[in-house]
Design a protein around this motif. Structure first.
Motif, mmCIF file in Angstrom:
data_model
loop_
_atom_site.group_PDB
_atom_site.id
_atom_site.type_symbol
_atom_site.label_atom_id
_atom_site.label_comp_id
_atom_site.label_asym_id
_atom_site.label_seq_id
_atom_site.Cartn_x
_atom_site.Cartn_y
_atom_site.Cartn_z
ATOM 1 N N PHE A 51 0.821 -1.207 0.000
ATOM 2 C CA PHE A 51 0.000 0.000 0.000
ATOM 3 C C PHE A 51 0.863 1.269 0.000
ATOM 4 N N ASN A 52 2.063 1.195 0.566
ATOM 5 C CA ASN A 52 2.909 2.380 0.709
ATOM 6 C C ASN A 52 4.254 2.227 0.020
ATOM 7 N N ASP A 53 4.328 1.373 -0.969
ATOM 8 C CA ASP A 53 5.591 1.150 -1.663
ATOM 9 C C ASP A 53 5.282 0.671 -3.069
ATOM 10 N N ARG A 54 6.308 0.372 -3.825
ATOM 11 C CA ARG A 54 6.134 -0.110 -5.187
ATOM 12 C C ARG A 54 6.057 -1.631 -5.214
ATOM 13 N N GLY A 55 5.375 -2.156 -6.217
ATOM 14 C CA GLY A 55 5.116 -3.588 -6.295
ATOM 15 C C GLY A 55 6.263 -4.386 -6.878
ATOM 16 N N MET A 56 6.102 -5.711 -6.825
ATOM 17 C CA MET A 56 7.081 -6.632 -7.387
ATOM 18 C C MET A 56 6.372 -7.920 -7.757
ATOM 19 N N GLN A 57 7.019 -8.706 -8.582
ATOM 20 C CA GLN A 57 6.428 -9.975 -8.999
ATOM 21 C C GLN A 57 7.525 -10.934 -9.417
ATOM 22 N N GLY A 58 7.179 -12.224 -9.475
ATOM 23 C CA GLY A 58 8.151 -13.229 -9.889
ATOM 24 C C GLY A 58 7.795 -14.604 -9.364
ATOM 25 N N PHE A 59 8.638 -15.575 -9.685
ATOM 26 C CA PHE A 59 8.440 -16.956 -9.250
ATOM 27 C C PHE A 59 9.100 -17.193 -7.897
ATOM 28 N N GLY A 60 8.533 -18.131 -7.137
ATOM 29 C CA GLY A 60 9.063 -18.481 -5.827
ATOM 30 C C GLY A 60 9.967 -19.694 -5.878
ATOM 31 N N ASP A 61 10.160 -20.324 -4.717
ATOM 32 C CA ASP A 61 11.020 -21.501 -4.619
ATOM 33 C C ASP A 61 10.499 -22.651 -5.484
ATOM 34 N N LEU A 62 11.423 -23.511 -5.885
ATOM 35 C CA LEU A 62 11.071 -24.774 -6.534
ATOM 36 C C LEU A 62 11.105 -25.870 -5.476
ATOM 37 N N THR A 63 10.002 -26.597 -5.345
ATOM 38 C CA THR A 63 9.902 -27.665 -4.355
ATOM 39 C C THR A 63 9.758 -29.007 -5.049
ATOM 40 N N LEU A 64 10.577 -29.991 -4.636
ATOM 41 C CA LEU A 64 10.521 -31.352 -5.144
ATOM 42 C C LEU A 64 10.209 -32.289 -3.981
ATOM 43 N N PHE A 65 9.515 -33.397 -4.259
ATOM 44 C CA PHE A 65 9.161 -34.301 -3.172
ATOM 45 C C PHE A 65 9.048 -35.738 -3.669
ATOM 46 N N GLY A 66 9.207 -36.662 -2.733
ATOM 47 C CA GLY A 66 8.900 -38.067 -2.937
ATOM 48 C C GLY A 66 7.979 -38.508 -1.811
#
Length: 338
Positions: free
Chosen positions: A128-143
């Motif tokens: 609300f009081n700053d500039r925005g950002m965007q992008g991809f997060g962590d990559l998670t792998l599982f078994g």
């Protein structure tokens, strides 16, 4: 088995970037995507026969795919966390997450026992009081390995290993280092309750739960601990196994549920963050080919309130082994189905 969690979203760092028109464009894109997802699911619900189910079957109980709680059942599925919106005390967050899971081993009873998968997500944060950002997060792998089950008692115990890699945008990803740890999961249907008057209407209840501790392997010692549980009521089970009360599709295919979600980042030996405790009530439509679920999130403790003023979370889960049975049902020990 989704790897998206609110803990990651709550830790997003604000970076410089355009806001204003950018936020409006993202909001419009999210709303449009949500409309397309709902329209697609509605067309499938009308056009696709729903007499059978393909996912999460343990005995006579079909477990739903929860919104946050990790599913104990190994499965062939493509999870798309439909566009979600979370309003906190200082920002709006729009996100979409995705994961895929593949069963590699099924036993002599054709019960899936072992699966592997992975996933990530994309987020746009508008402070609300700053500039925005965007992008991809962590990559998670599982078994994931279901080491015990009882078809008679609609019960399954599962152990999973979760690897989190900092492969996304640095300001967006929840961790800046690799994490690895175990997750314990279980589920139980109540179909073995006596079929007595009144008591029989408790038989459509089911419970799914997880507990995970994923410590950092290096760098900043931030360790992720979480626990979730979902209580669900299956109208398909009520109609097919208890008493047919005359429900017609799509109502016959609905699940009512409420999740309880705990998240905490334990940061180093000197202290720890406050836990986030949320309730996630919702409703899900489950058919032979897909599940569509929608819910909201409510803060249950003071530490959660600043980050959860309002939230809408959705899920479109595609059971791809029902659409591509030859490829989708391939396993290491059985090969392609005959």
């Amino acid at each position: 088995m989704r790897m998206w969690r609110r803990a990651g979203a709550a830790r997003l760092l604000f970076a410089r970037g355009p806001r204003g028109d950018s936020e409006a464009a993202v909001r419009t894109a999210v709303e449009t995507a949500m409309k397309y997802v709902c329209a697609f699911a509605l067309m499938l619900a009308i056009a696709v026969p729903t007499a059978a189910f393909a996912h999460g079957v343990v005995g006579d109980y079909i477990f739903l795919e929860p919104l946050i709680t990790q599913d104990p059942t190994p499965a062939n599925e493509l999870d798309i966390l439909a566009p979600s919106w979370v309003k906190s005390s200082d920002a709006n967050t729009y996100s979409i997450a995705f994961s895929i899971e593949k069963v590699l081993y099924a036993d002599d009873d054709y019960v899936p026992r072992f699966s592997v998968g992975g996933g990530s997500g994309w987020s746009h944060v508008s402070p609300f009081n700053d500039r925005g950002m965007q992008g991809f997060g962590d990559l998670t792998l599982f078994g994931k390995y279901a080491f015990y089950y009882s078809l008679k008692h609609e019960f399954m115990l599962t152990i999973a290993a979760q690897l989190q890699l900092p492969a996304g945008n640095t300001p967006i990803e929840a961790q800046s280092h690799t994490s690895f740890g175990p997750v314990f999961l279980w589920e139980k249907g109540m179909g073995d309750l006596p079929n007595w008057p009144v008591l029989k209407y408790l038989r459509p209840f089911g419970i799914q739960s997880d507990f995970g501790y994923v410590p950092a392997l290096g760098g900043h010692t931030s360790h992720h601990m979480f626990a979730d549980a979902v209580i669900e009521y299956s109208l398909p089970y009520l109609s097919n196994n208890v008493q047919d009360i005359g429900l017609k599709p799509p109502f016959r295919n609905l699940f009512l549920f409420n999740e309880f979600n705990y998240d905490q980042l334990i940061t180093g030996p000197s202290g720890q963050t406050f836990p986030t405790i949320l309730a996630t009530p919702g409703i899900a439509y489950v058919s032979y080919h897909f599940e569509l679920a929608l819910g909201t999130q409510l803060a249950l403790n003071n530490a959660s309130r600043p980050g959860t003023h309002a939230a809408v979370v959705g899920l479109l889960d595609i059971f791809y082994d029902s659409i591509l049975p030859k490829i989708g049902n391939w396993t290491i020990n059985r090969g392609f189905p005959g």
